[in-house]
Design an enzyme around this catalytic site. Structure first.
Site, PDB file in Angstrom:
ATOM      1  N   ARG A 171      39.005  49.059  51.862  1.00  0.00           N
ATOM      2  CA  ARG A 171      38.068  48.511  50.886  1.00  0.00           C
ATOM      3  C   ARG A 171      36.995  47.651  51.536  1.00  0.00           C
ATOM      4  O   ARG A 171      35.973  47.352  50.921  1.00  0.00           O
ATOM      5  CB  ARG A 171      38.812  47.671  49.854  1.00  0.00           C
TER       6      ARG A 171
ATOM      7  N   HIS B 180      40.745  47.274  32.866  1.00  0.00           N
ATOM      8  CA  HIS B 180      39.344  47.619  33.153  1.00  0.00           C
ATOM      9  C   HIS B 180      38.521  48.022  31.917  1.00  0.00           C
ATOM     10  O   HIS B 180      37.869  49.064  31.900  1.00  0.00           O
ATOM     11  CB  HIS B 180      39.284  48.734  34.191  1.00  0.00           C
TER      12      HIS B 180
ATOM     13  N   ASP C 140      45.988  47.054  35.824  1.00  0.00           N
ATOM     14  CA  ASP C 140      44.564  47.053  35.478  1.00  0.00           C
ATOM     15  C   ASP C 140      44.320  47.687  34.107  1.00  0.00           C
ATOM     16  O   ASP C 140      44.880  48.746  33.794  1.00  0.00           O
ATOM     17  CB  ASP C 140      43.764  47.855  36.505  1.00  0.00           C
TER      18      ASP C 140
ATOM     19  N   HIS D 292      45.741  47.093  41.184  1.00  0.00           N
ATOM     20  CA  HIS D 292      44.620  47.226  42.110  1.00  0.00           C
ATOM     21  C   HIS D 292      44.298  48.640  42.550  1.00  0.00           C
ATOM     22  O   HIS D 292      43.258  48.878  43.135  1.00  0.00           O
ATOM     23  CB  HIS D 292      44.937  46.353  43.339  1.00  0.00           C
TER      24      HIS D 292
ATOM     25  N   ASP E 189      35.194  45.007  33.576  1.00  0.00           N
ATOM     26  CA  ASP E 189      34.360  45.870  34.429  1.00  0.00           C
ATOM     27  C   ASP E 189      34.736  47.337  34.251  1.00  0.00           C
ATOM     28  O   ASP E 189      35.862  47.700  33.901  1.00  0.00           O
ATOM     29  CB  ASP E 189      34.462  45.507  35.919  1.00  0.00           C
ATOM     30  N   ARG E 190      33.736  48.180  34.502  1.00  0.00           N
ATOM     31  CA  ARG E 190      33.844  49.639  34.445  1.00  0.00           C
ATOM     32  C   ARG E 190      33.973  50.157  33.014  1.00  0.00           C
ATOM     33  O   ARG E 190      33.075  50.817  32.517  1.00  0.00           O
ATOM     34  CB  ARG E 190      34.962  50.164  35.345  1.00  0.00           C
TER      35      ARG E 190
ATOM     36  N   HIS F 245      47.881  40.547  42.009  1.00  0.00           N
ATOM     37  CA  HIS F 245      47.012  41.705  41.785  1.00  0.00           C
ATOM     38  C   HIS F 245      46.915  42.614  43.006  1.00  0.00           C
ATOM     39  O   HIS F 245      47.072  43.830  42.893  1.00  0.00           O
ATOM     40  CB  HIS F 245      45.613  41.258  41.378  1.00  0.00           C
TER      41      HIS F 245
ATOM     42  N   ASP G  16      42.223  42.419  36.745  1.00  0.00           N
ATOM     43  CA  ASP G  16      41.236  43.471  36.508  1.00  0.00           C
ATOM     44  C   ASP G  16      41.212  43.889  35.044  1.00  0.00           C
ATOM     45  O   ASP G  16      41.378  45.053  34.680  1.00  0.00           O
ATOM     46  CB  ASP G  16      41.463  44.686  37.416  1.00  0.00           C
TER      47      ASP G  16
ATOM     48  N   ASN H 225      40.663  40.998  41.490  1.00  0.00           N
ATOM     49  CA  ASN H 225      39.416  40.926  42.259  1.00  0.00           C
ATOM     50  C   ASN H 225      38.190  41.163  41.385  1.00  0.00           C
ATOM     51  O   ASN H 225      37.066  40.812  41.767  1.00  0.00           O
ATOM     52  CB  ASN H 225      39.438  41.930  43.423  1.00  0.00           C
ATOM     53  N   HIS H 226      38.376  41.738  40.181  1.00  0.00           N
ATOM     54  CA  HIS H 226      37.250  41.927  39.267  1.00  0.00           C
ATOM     55  C   HIS H 226      37.065  40.753  38.308  1.00  0.00           C
ATOM     56  O   HIS H 226      36.167  40.805  37.471  1.00  0.00           O
ATOM     57  CB  HIS H 226      37.391  43.235  38.484  1.00  0.00           C
TER      58      HIS H 226
END
Length: 498
Positions: free
Chosen positions: A401, A245, A243, A428, A275-276, A353, A272, A304-305
């Protein structure tokens, strides 16, 4: 004078044991609260669990552990803990609050609305609750509106982009693409290096060039199967990153340490990307540009993002709209749907992922045939590959989750051996050291966003695989970056939720 009876509990009595147990729980709770305040959320979660062993009837402890689970992105576990808190105390406002937060994070907006309304009835003066309710209600209305407007087989937004109509005027001072022999603008190494330099100074490239990168990469991704085979020749190596991110300056740190991508220095980024972190646009344009430049030596897995629901909540859509346009956000969304779900290195290592599709027991050949051009479903092999997590215990359990499953060492070993594989590399999850080798070496986690969200204090890491698929790990610390907080483009009331 009459002697008053002694009503204090006797030593060793049930009352004394109860008082001691509650004192123990209170002391552990204080330590857990301190750990939470210091942003050591995993430690806080463990301490709240220990306190619950001493006092399982405390709604507050269940609610606090739910809050720690939210910070750890264990939204299913947070919903379960908040529900237990409400079972013990139906008037515990924070129980509804926490459960609403977790439901919102999973995109279950109707459930979030229900819980925020219940929380407001118990705590009508909380302005934060009212803001969160308003945003959850807005998402419910938006979903209904989109369903009403949905047209079967509607043409992709990507098809509406006419690149030749987007002019680059002389006032633009950034890097420029040059036309190749075909007349089409091309992504060159010189352009990518200029783009990285511009991004480092927090300057954007022209939207014409951004669309060129996205659409050229989309065309390449469309040509790939859902599961891609990679060959690392003798003497060669492949770098696998986890990730990122939106932490662009940490991506630059990886390239400083390991070299820029090239045919002799191939990379695989395992989902990923966005995001964030608040430089997600810079991250994804960089990665897609390298995909255009080296289509056979630069690889991208869907995380998943890379999904509409996550991007709406965790900042990417807001960032693209702020830096470019809502139209570009739609084109990114369509491009994400063409990202492969996994890679197999030298017929030995699966890179995915979340984790292998163990609950549905899908084979590699079945994954290759998946129609991935869609938003992720909530079950099945595609869902599992994006969301699954390993666990220490044997067997399989529902994932904390709230999506996918958690799989034990026995499950990992059996699935991998059944597919003729030696190892699964997945991402992840934040890891303090940037990576973790689990399940007797069958499951490896790699995470490449150090000091995740500027608060977790973790290292980042990447892996280099040789032709024998022997992993070599490199750790690194967070790079300095401009003063912009994570989630700067996320929905206001939820910007600091996770």
């Amino acid at each position: 004078m009459a002697v008053q009876p002694n009503t204090a509990p006797e030593a060793g009595s049930p009352q004394m044991a109860e008082a001691s147990r509650l004192e123990q729980a209170a002391a552990i709770k204080a330590d857990a609260n301190a750990a939470f305040k210091d942003k050591h959320y995993a430690v806080a979660q463990q301490l709240y669990s220990k306190a619950l062993e001493a006092d399982p009837t405390s709604a507050v402890l269940w609610g606090n552990r739910a809050f720690a689970a939210i910070r750890l992105e264990e939204f299913g576990g947070a919903i379960a803990d908040a529900s237990k808190a409400l079972e013990l105390d139906p008037k515990y406002a924070k129980g509804f609050y926490r459960r609403g937060d977790a439901s919102y994070a999973l995109g279950h907006f109707k459930d979030a609305v229900r819980d925020f309304r219940a929380a407001i009835r118990l705590a009508p003066g909380d302005p934060d609750l009212r803001r969160k309710l308003a945003e959850a209600e807005r998402e419910v209305k938006k979903e209904a509106f989109e369903r009403a407007l949905a047209v079967p087989d509607e043409p992709p937004v990507s098809d509406e982009i006419v690149l030749e109509e987007i002019t680059v005027d002389s006032s633009y001072q950034g890097p420029r693409m040059e036309a190749g022999e075909s007349g089409q603008l091309q992504v060159s190494l010189e352009f990518v290096q200029g783009m990285l330099a511009a991004f480092k100074e927090e300057q954007l490239i022209h939207r014409r060039y951004a669309f060129e990168i996205i659409l050229q990469a989309q065309a390449i991704l469309k040509s790939l199967p859902s599961l891609v085979d990679i060959h690392v020749p003798p003497g060669g190596e492949l770098t696998v990153c986890g990730d990122t991110h939106g932490q662009f300056f940490d991506l630059l740190r990886i390239f400083d340490l390991n070299g820029l991508p090239s045919p002799s220095n191939p990379y695989l980024f395992n989902g990923d990307f966005v995001d964030r972190g608040s430089w997600s646009v810079e991250i994804i344009l960089t990665l897609l540009a390298f995909k255009c430049l080296y289509p056979s030596h630069f690889h991208l897995t869907r995380g998943n993002h890379e999904a509409k629901s996550m991007n709406t909540i965790y900042g990417f859509v807001g960032e693209v709209k702020a830096k470019y346009s809502s139209q570009m956000a739609d084109v990114f969304r369509e491009t994400f749907c063409w990202l492969p779900l996994g890679y197999v290195i030298n017929h030995k290592v699966l890179v995915v992922h979340g984790g292998p599709p163990v609950a549905c027991n899908a084979t590699l050949d079945e994954v290759r045939q998946l129609d991935r051009n869609r938003e992720p479903p909530e079950a099945g092999p595609m869902c599992e590959m994006l969301w699954n997590d390993p666990q220490e215990a044997a067997g399989m359990t529902p994932n904390k989750r709230g999506v996918g499953v958690a799989f034990g060492p026995d499950v990992a070993k059996a699935w991998l051996e059944g597919q003729g594989l030696q190892m699964v590399v997945r991402s992840h999850e934040v890891k303090d050291e940037g990576y973790e080798v689990a399940h007797d070496g069958y499951t490896v986690t790699i995470f490449s966003a150090p000091n995740y969200c500027d608060q977790m204090g973790n290292k980042g890491a990447f892996i280099r695989f040789d032709s024998d698929c022997s992993p070599s790990f490199t750790q690194f610390s967070a790079a300095p970056h401009p003063n912009k907080r994570p989630m700067a483009y996320a929905s206001g009331a939820f910007a600091n939720m996770g």
